[in-house]
Design a protein around this motif. Structure first.
Motif, PDB file in Angstrom:
ATOM      1  N   ALA A 156       0.825  -1.206   0.000  1.00 20.07           N
ATOM      2  CA  ALA A 156       0.000   0.000   0.000  1.00 20.07           C
ATOM      3  C   ALA A 156       0.862   1.260   0.000  1.00 20.07           C
ATOM      4  CB  ALA A 156      -0.928  -0.005   1.213  1.00 20.07           C
ATOM      5  N   THR A 157       1.970   1.217   0.747  1.00 22.62           N
ATOM      6  CA  THR A 157       2.878   2.367   0.783  1.00 22.62           C
ATOM      7  C   THR A 157       3.561   2.557  -0.563  1.00 22.62           C
ATOM      8  OG1 THR A 157       3.282   2.060   3.155  1.00 22.62           O
ATOM      9  CG2 THR A 157       4.903   3.353   1.927  1.00 22.62           C
ATOM     10  N   VAL A 158       3.943   1.448  -1.198  1.00 21.64           N
ATOM     11  CA  VAL A 158       4.553   1.537  -2.531  1.00 21.64           C
ATOM     12  C   VAL A 158       3.578   2.186  -3.507  1.00 21.64           C
ATOM     13  CG1 VAL A 158       5.466   0.249  -4.493  1.00 21.64           C
ATOM     14  CG2 VAL A 158       6.037  -0.464  -2.161  1.00 21.64           C
ATOM     15  N   LYS A 159       2.326   1.741  -3.470  1.00 17.99           N
ATOM     16  CA  LYS A 159       1.318   2.310  -4.371  1.00 17.99           C
ATOM     17  C   LYS A 159       1.150   3.806  -4.128  1.00 17.99           C
ATOM     18  CE  LYS A 159      -1.442  -1.893  -5.073  1.00 17.99           C
ATOM     19  NZ  LYS A 159      -2.771  -2.532  -4.874  1.00 17.99           N
ATOM     20  N   ALA A 160       1.182   4.201  -2.868  1.00 16.91           N
ATOM     21  CA  ALA A 160       1.046   5.621  -2.540  1.00 16.91           C
ATOM     22  C   ALA A 160       2.230   6.412  -3.094  1.00 16.91           C
ATOM     23  CB  ALA A 160       0.945   5.806  -1.030  1.00 16.91           C
ATOM     24  N   HIS A 161       3.432   5.860  -2.934  1.00 15.68           N
ATOM     25  CA  HIS A 161       4.626   6.525  -3.474  1.00 15.68           C
ATOM     26  C   HIS A 161       4.540   6.649  -4.991  1.00 15.68           C
ATOM     27  CE1 HIS A 161       6.850   7.132   0.147  1.00 15.68           C
ATOM     28  NE2 HIS A 161       7.093   5.850   0.392  1.00 15.68           N
ATOM     29  N   VAL A 162       4.107   5.579  -5.668  1.00 13.14           N
ATOM     30  CA  VAL A 162       3.997   5.615  -7.128  1.00 13.14           C
ATOM     31  C   VAL A 162       3.006   6.692  -7.560  1.00 13.14           C
ATOM     32  CG1 VAL A 162       3.250   4.342  -9.184  1.00 13.14           C
ATOM     33  CG2 VAL A 162       4.690   3.213  -7.475  1.00 13.14           C
ATOM     34  N   SER A 163       1.896   6.803  -6.852  1.00 10.74           N
ATOM     35  CA  SER A 163       0.907   7.840  -7.168  1.00 10.74           C
ATOM     36  C   SER A 163       1.515   9.232  -7.029  1.00 10.74           C
ATOM     37  CB  SER A 163      -0.305   7.714  -6.244  1.00 10.74           C
ATOM     38  OG  SER A 163      -0.994   6.503  -6.459  1.00 10.74           O
ATOM     39  N   HIS A 164       2.299   9.442  -5.963  1.00 14.46           N
ATOM     40  CA  HIS A 164       2.951  10.737  -5.769  1.00 14.46           C
ATOM     41  C   HIS A 164       3.975  11.005  -6.867  1.00 14.46           C
ATOM     42  CE1 HIS A 164       2.052  10.237  -1.186  1.00 14.46           C
ATOM     43  NE2 HIS A 164       1.004  10.673  -1.851  1.00 14.46           N
ATOM     44  N   ILE A 165       4.704   9.965  -7.274  1.00 11.38           N
ATOM     45  CA  ILE A 165       5.711  10.114  -8.328  1.00 11.38           C
ATOM     46  C   ILE A 165       5.051  10.521  -9.644  1.00 11.38           C
ATOM     47  CG2 ILE A 165       7.397   8.859  -9.751  1.00 11.38           C
ATOM     48  CD1 ILE A 165       7.883   7.098  -7.187  1.00 11.38           C
TER      49      ILE A 165
END
Length: 224
Positions: A193-202
């Motif tokens: 979930a944290t990875v997905k959040a980071h990807v969205s921010h990127i």
């Protein structure tokens, strides 16, 4: 049909290909075919009426080809994810489509179970290109520029990545290496979930449309 089924539109000028895909995908409760089209112009209309999650888009078609249709679709508000259908993985049109924002590609002879899995992964925002194929395609995009243009693109890519936090930068580099969310979570010791959040921010900070464009940005900056 499951409420969670991925809504798909098929765009291919070969009726036999569309029939085969319809038969393959129609047997899965996880995928719902909501429309079909025989060329890019018709595909744009069908997508506008049906609002699918994913479009399977042939590249070489009459009137409006898949590349032009993909570029137009991805320029719309809240566009579907586009997966290019092709016979050859090194097709120059495929490279251009991926650089324009397509989420990946499928070879037309891909096994049925893998087609369903690929559609689900793309709908969920996951990559569907293997690291080796990602690297091959991205090299072709990056190498296509002459030295002056390439230097300018490298500076622009580095500037876009400079907007990221240190952790987001680590995730972006991992995406550039073709890692899945699960791989990144395991390697960087964080939840999926944290990875997905980071990807969205990127995506937001770099102005990229999908993971393939993140990977191209990372490669142009010389970080992968």
């Amino acid at each position: 049909m499951s409420a969670a089924a991925v809504r798909v539109v098929l765009v291919d000028d070969d009726p036999l290909v569309r029939t085969g895909l319809r038969l393959v995908l129609g047997g899965s409760p996880r995928v719902e075919i909501v429309g079909e089209a025989g060329d890019g112009a018709e595909g744009l209309d069908v997508v506008g009426r049906t609002h699918p999650d994913v479009v399977l888009m042939d590249i070489r078609m009459p009137r409006v080809d898949g590349l032009a249709a993909t570029e137009q679709l991805l320029g719309r508000p809240d566009p579907p994810r586009v997966v290019v259908l092709t016979t050859f993985d090194a097709d120059e049109y495929v490279v251009r489509a991926l650089a324009s924002g397509a989420s990946g590609f499928l070879l037309k002879d891909t096994a049925p179970a893998m087609i369903v899995e690929a559609i689900e992964r793309v709908a969920a925002g996951e990559p569907m290109l293997s690291p080796s194929v990602t690297a091959q395609l991205i090299r072709r995009v990056v190498d296509a520029s002459d030295s002056a243009t390439g230097a300018g693109r490298a500076r622009a890519a580095a500037a876009r990545l400079a907007r990221l936090s240190e952790r987001e930068r680590e995730v972006a580099i991992a995406v550039g290496q073709g890692r899945s969310n699960a791989d990144i979570a395991r390697e960087l010791f964080m939840s999926i979930a944290t990875v997905k959040a980071h990807v969205s921010h990127i995506l937001v900070k770099t102005g990229t449309a999908n993971r393939v464009q993140i990977a191209i940005c990372v490669h142009e900056a010389g970080l992968a």
